[in-house]
Design a protein around this motif. Sequence first.
Motif, short mmCIF file in Angstrom:
data_model
loop_
_atom_site.label_atom_id
_atom_site.label_comp_id
_atom_site.label_asym_id
_atom_site.label_seq_id
_atom_site.Cartn_x
_atom_site.Cartn_y
_atom_site.Cartn_z
N GLY A 191 0.79 -1.21 0.00
CA GLY A 191 0.00 0.00 0.00
C GLY A 191 0.83 1.28 0.00
N CYS A 192 2.13 1.16 0.17
CA CYS A 192 2.99 2.35 0.15
C CYS A 192 3.33 2.70 -1.30
N PRO A 193 3.48 3.98 -1.60
CA PRO A 193 3.91 4.35 -2.93
C PRO A 193 5.34 3.88 -3.19
N VAL A 194 5.71 3.82 -4.44
CA VAL A 194 7.07 3.43 -4.80
C VAL A 194 8.02 4.51 -4.32
N PRO A 195 9.08 4.12 -3.59
CA PRO A 195 10.02 5.14 -3.10
C PRO A 195 10.78 5.78 -4.24
N PRO A 196 11.16 7.02 -4.06
CA PRO A 196 11.95 7.69 -5.09
C PRO A 196 13.34 7.07 -5.17
#
Length: 165
Positions: free
Chosen positions: A158-163
């Motif tokens: 559920g977390c966005p893709v890290p930069p």
Amino acid sequence: MGKFLTIVLVVCAALAGGGMYYLQVYAYYDRLPPQDTIALTAPGGIARAASVADFEGIDSDSSPIRYRACFTLDSVAGAALYEGATPLIAPRWFGCFDAEQLSDDLEAGAAQAVLSQSNFRYGFDRVVAHYPDGRAYAWHQINRCGEALFDGNPIPFGCPVPPPS
């Protein structure tokens, strides 16, 4: 000669300690200009601008968790509740923000924590605590995505893709 060297070492240590204290408590903070709105995010993730008054805030480019703000806000109705809100201590010279009292009030139910903005910077949320009399306080707090990333653990579902680092 030994006494002279001891005095020099003590003076250097005192100057270095004083310099480090100044850098941590004063040097990197900037007062924010007055703001008339703050974002509040609904449970579905839709943000709306809420009008604020009497805004006082500080922030720093050196760390995403140095943001603190005090203001008045009519209502946080419709905003997503924020579980695990933990206000961080502000510098003593920023007197309107009392993290210890705020923590106690959140725990006792005298104030309500809501989400202002999720992942405004990867791994950090802006949280607003609101009292029934209209007082409100905001700070940045690391979220579960940021904790996993910075601890070197797999990113939770559920977390966005890290930069890219």
